[in-house]
Design an enzyme around this catalytic site. Structure first.
Site, PDB file in Angstrom:
ATOM      1  N   GLY A  23       0.833  -1.201   0.000  1.00 40.04           N
ATOM      2  CA  GLY A  23       0.000   0.000   0.000  1.00 40.04           C
ATOM      3  C   GLY A  23       0.860   1.240   0.000  1.00 40.04           C
ATOM      4  O   GLY A  23       2.046   1.186   0.292  1.00 40.04           O
ATOM      5  N   VAL A  30       3.821   0.876   2.434  1.00 43.38           N
ATOM      6  CA  VAL A  30       3.912  -0.357   3.207  1.00 43.38           C
ATOM      7  C   VAL A  30       4.320  -1.494   2.275  1.00 43.38           C
ATOM      8  O   VAL A  30       3.774  -1.613   1.173  1.00 43.38           O
ATOM      9  CB  VAL A  30       2.573  -0.699   3.889  1.00 43.38           C
ATOM     10  CG1 VAL A  30       2.681  -1.984   4.694  1.00 43.38           C
ATOM     11  CG2 VAL A  30       2.144   0.445   4.811  1.00 43.38           C
ATOM     12  N   ASP A 143      -8.914   9.238  10.734  1.00 46.28           N
ATOM     13  CA  ASP A 143      -8.894   8.793   9.332  1.00 46.28           C
ATOM     14  C   ASP A 143      -9.576   7.440   9.185  1.00 46.28           C
ATOM     15  O   ASP A 143      -9.148   6.577   8.430  1.00 46.28           O
ATOM     16  CB  ASP A 143      -7.436   8.720   8.825  1.00 46.28           C
ATOM     17  CG  ASP A 143      -7.362   8.707   7.296  1.00 46.28           C
ATOM     18  OD1 ASP A 143      -6.266   8.479   6.758  1.00 46.28           O
ATOM     19  OD2 ASP A 143      -8.417   8.892   6.658  1.00 46.28           O
TER      20      ASP A 143
HETATM   21  C1  LIG Z   1      -1.492   5.748   4.273  1.00 45.14           C
HETATM   22  C2  LIG Z   1      -0.091   5.615   4.210  1.00 45.14           C
HETATM   23  S1  LIG Z   1       0.561   4.000   4.241  1.00 45.14           S
HETATM   24  O1  LIG Z   1       1.366   3.864   3.078  1.00 45.14           O
HETATM   25  O2  LIG Z   1       1.195   3.864   5.521  1.00 45.14           O
HETATM   26  N1  LIG Z   1      -0.547   2.794   4.187  1.00 45.14           N
HETATM   27  C3  LIG Z   1      -1.452   2.407   3.172  1.00 45.14           C
HETATM   28  C4  LIG Z   1      -2.139   1.540   4.250  1.00 45.14           C
HETATM   29  C5  LIG Z   1      -3.636   1.759   4.342  1.00 45.14           C
HETATM   30  C6  LIG Z   1      -4.123   1.020   5.508  1.00 45.14           C
HETATM   31  N2  LIG Z   1      -4.438   0.472   6.393  1.00 45.14           N
HETATM   32  N3  LIG Z   1      -1.774   0.133   4.127  1.00 45.14           N
HETATM   33  C7  LIG Z   1      -1.550  -0.761   5.123  1.00 45.14           C
HETATM   34  C8  LIG Z   1      -1.321  -1.972   4.504  1.00 45.14           C
HETATM   35  C9  LIG Z   1      -1.095  -3.292   5.119  1.00 45.14           C
HETATM   36  N4  LIG Z   1      -1.418  -4.345   4.333  1.00 45.14           N
HETATM   37  C10 LIG Z   1      -1.317  -5.599   4.848  1.00 45.14           C
HETATM   38  N5  LIG Z   1      -1.664  -6.654   4.064  1.00 45.14           N
HETATM   39  C11 LIG Z   1      -2.031  -6.700   2.730  1.00 45.14           C
HETATM   40  C12 LIG Z   1      -2.273  -7.960   2.175  1.00 45.14           C
HETATM   41  C13 LIG Z   1      -2.626  -8.084   0.821  1.00 45.14           C
HETATM   42  C14 LIG Z   1      -2.750  -6.941   0.030  1.00 45.14           C
HETATM   43  C15 LIG Z   1      -3.090  -7.075  -1.414  1.00 45.14           C
HETATM   44  O3  LIG Z   1      -3.548  -8.072  -1.906  1.00 45.14           O
HETATM   45  O4  LIG Z   1      -2.828  -5.942  -2.116  1.00 45.14           O
HETATM   46  C16 LIG Z   1      -2.920  -5.927  -3.566  1.00 45.14           C
HETATM   47  C17 LIG Z   1      -2.365  -4.582  -3.969  1.00 45.14           C
HETATM   48  C18 LIG Z   1      -4.397  -6.023  -3.938  1.00 45.14           C
HETATM   49  C19 LIG Z   1      -2.098  -7.061  -4.163  1.00 45.14           C
HETATM   50  C20 LIG Z   1      -2.539  -5.683   0.578  1.00 45.14           C
HETATM   51  C21 LIG Z   1      -2.189  -5.556   1.928  1.00 45.14           C
HETATM   52  N6  LIG Z   1      -0.897  -5.872   6.104  1.00 45.14           N
HETATM   53  C22 LIG Z   1      -0.562  -4.814   6.892  1.00 45.14           C
HETATM   54  N7  LIG Z   1      -0.136  -4.792   8.178  1.00 45.14           N
HETATM   55  C23 LIG Z   1       0.074  -3.499   8.563  1.00 45.14           C
HETATM   56  C24 LIG Z   1      -0.226  -2.643   7.507  1.00 45.14           C
HETATM   57  C25 LIG Z   1      -0.639  -3.490   6.448  1.00 45.14           C
HETATM   58  C26 LIG Z   1      -1.437  -1.755   3.126  1.00 45.14           C
HETATM   59  N8  LIG Z   1      -1.705  -0.452   2.921  1.00 45.14           N
HETATM   60  C27 LIG Z   1      -1.341   2.289   5.289  1.00 45.14           C
END
Ligand SMILES: CCS(=O)(=O)N1CC(CC#N)(n2cc(-c3nc(Nc4ccc(C(=O)OC(C)(C)C)cc4)nc4[nH]ccc34)cn2)C1
Length: 278
Positions: A23, A30, A143
């Site tokens: 993300g 992340v 948020d």
């Molecule tokens: C806002 C600034 S930010 O950059 O700090 N940020 C963005 C934020 C928004 C929120 N919440 N974020 C947290 C995670 C995140 N994702 C995960 N697992 C997954 C598992 C699978 C997938 C997936 O399939 O994705 C695709 C793109 C579809 C292939 C995505 C994430 N585990 C986590 N553990 C702790 C954080 C965290 C992702 N984006 C926080």
């Protein structure tokens, strides 16, 4: 720190194996990594948040975010694992538990057919309990939105992303922000838009918008921003979008109940109706 790997608190950069992006936001991103000190791919998967190397994102705010998430111990809030220092660049990363199912938005869009109202209400109650815990710690999330809710399993969701979270001063009921920055105004309570005031009540307003997202299955063509802009678009008169938004909210216009929203959620019993939700 404690002996076993699970309670690790300092992660050595040399054992961190980058896997894929998870993300991205304005100031941070992340990544999925494996912490593999044995070098045999048996290490645990972790989510690592780094600051974007641009000028605005400052280390002080990131430090506050780390201190916030480190102080939270709740089943409905994403868990802190530790930090990773990268000496060369004098910066640090936040290590958190990896939630395999990703954001609630993607999960609802993908599994729409399989999720019944009972499961939707389970998710809503878990987000509510996470918010209740935050409030017991005098935190205002600021948020709360489906994009910041992560899915740990088919029966567990957690509140994540504490980048905007603030502690309410002991002698006040709200936190006033000086620099609104990139505001997600379509999730904001009226007083947050007009006076930059954030409180437990404004988080409850945002929770109401999250309920709308939940029962709309996060369908992008009926997300809060699109619905509000459709309503505002009809009477655009040069005023800023946020002023138009506050106007329609003060006229008691509210997001329309999603078509699939069950009656008992649609019509909250009287006592709750006074709970100002979006
Ligand atoms: C806002 C600034 S930010 O950059 O700090 N940020 C963005 C934020 C928004 C929120 N919440 N974020 C947290 C995670 C995140 N994702 C995960 N697992 C997954 C598992 C699978 C997938 C997936 O399939 O994705 C695709 C793109 C579809 C292939 C995505 C994430 N585990 C986590 N553990 C702790 C954080 C965290 C992702 N984006 C926080």
């Amino acid at each position: 720190g404690p002996s076993n790997q699970q309670d690790q608190s300092v992660y050595e950069e040399r054992h961190l194996r980058y896997i894929s992006p998870l993300g991205k936001g304005n100031f941070g991103s992340v990544e999925l990594c494996r912490y593999d000190p044995l070098g045999d791919n048996t290490g645990e998967l972790i989510a690592v948040k780094k600051l974007q190397p641009n000028k605005q994102s400052n280390l002080e705010d990131f430090q506050k975010e780390i201190n916030t998430i480190r102080s939270l111990h709740c089943d409905y809030i994403v868990k802190y694992r530790g930090v990773c220092y990268s000496m060369g660049r004098l910066s640090m990363s936040l290590v958190m538990e990896y939630l395999p199912y990703g954001s609630l938005i993607g999960y609802l869009e993908k599994n729409r057919q399989l999720i019944n109202n009972r499961r939707m209400l389970l998710f809503a109650s878990q987000i509510c309990k996470g918010l209740e815990y935050l409030q017991s710690m005098r935190y205002v999330h600021r948020d709360l939105a489906a994009r910041n809710i992560l899915v740990a399993s088919d029966t567990l969701v957690k509140i994540a992303d504490f980048g905007l979270t603030k502690i309410i001063p002991f002698d006040k009921e709200y936190y006033r922000v000086t620099h609104p920055g990139e505001s997600p105004i379509f999730w904001y309570a009226p007083e947050s838009i007009t006076e930059s005031k954030f409180s437990h009540k404004s988080d409850v307003w945002s929770f109401g918008v999250v309920l709308h997202e939940l029962f709309s299955y996060c369908e992008h063509n009926c997300n809060p921003k699109r619905l509000y802009m459709q309503e505002i678009g009809n009477d655009m008169q040069g005023l800023s979008i946020s002023m138009h938004l506050v106007d329609i909210l003060k006229d008691n216009w509210r997001l329309p109940a999603p078509p699939l929203c069950p009656p008992r959620v649609r019509h909250l019993p009287q006592p709750y109706a006074t709970l100002r939700v979006a």
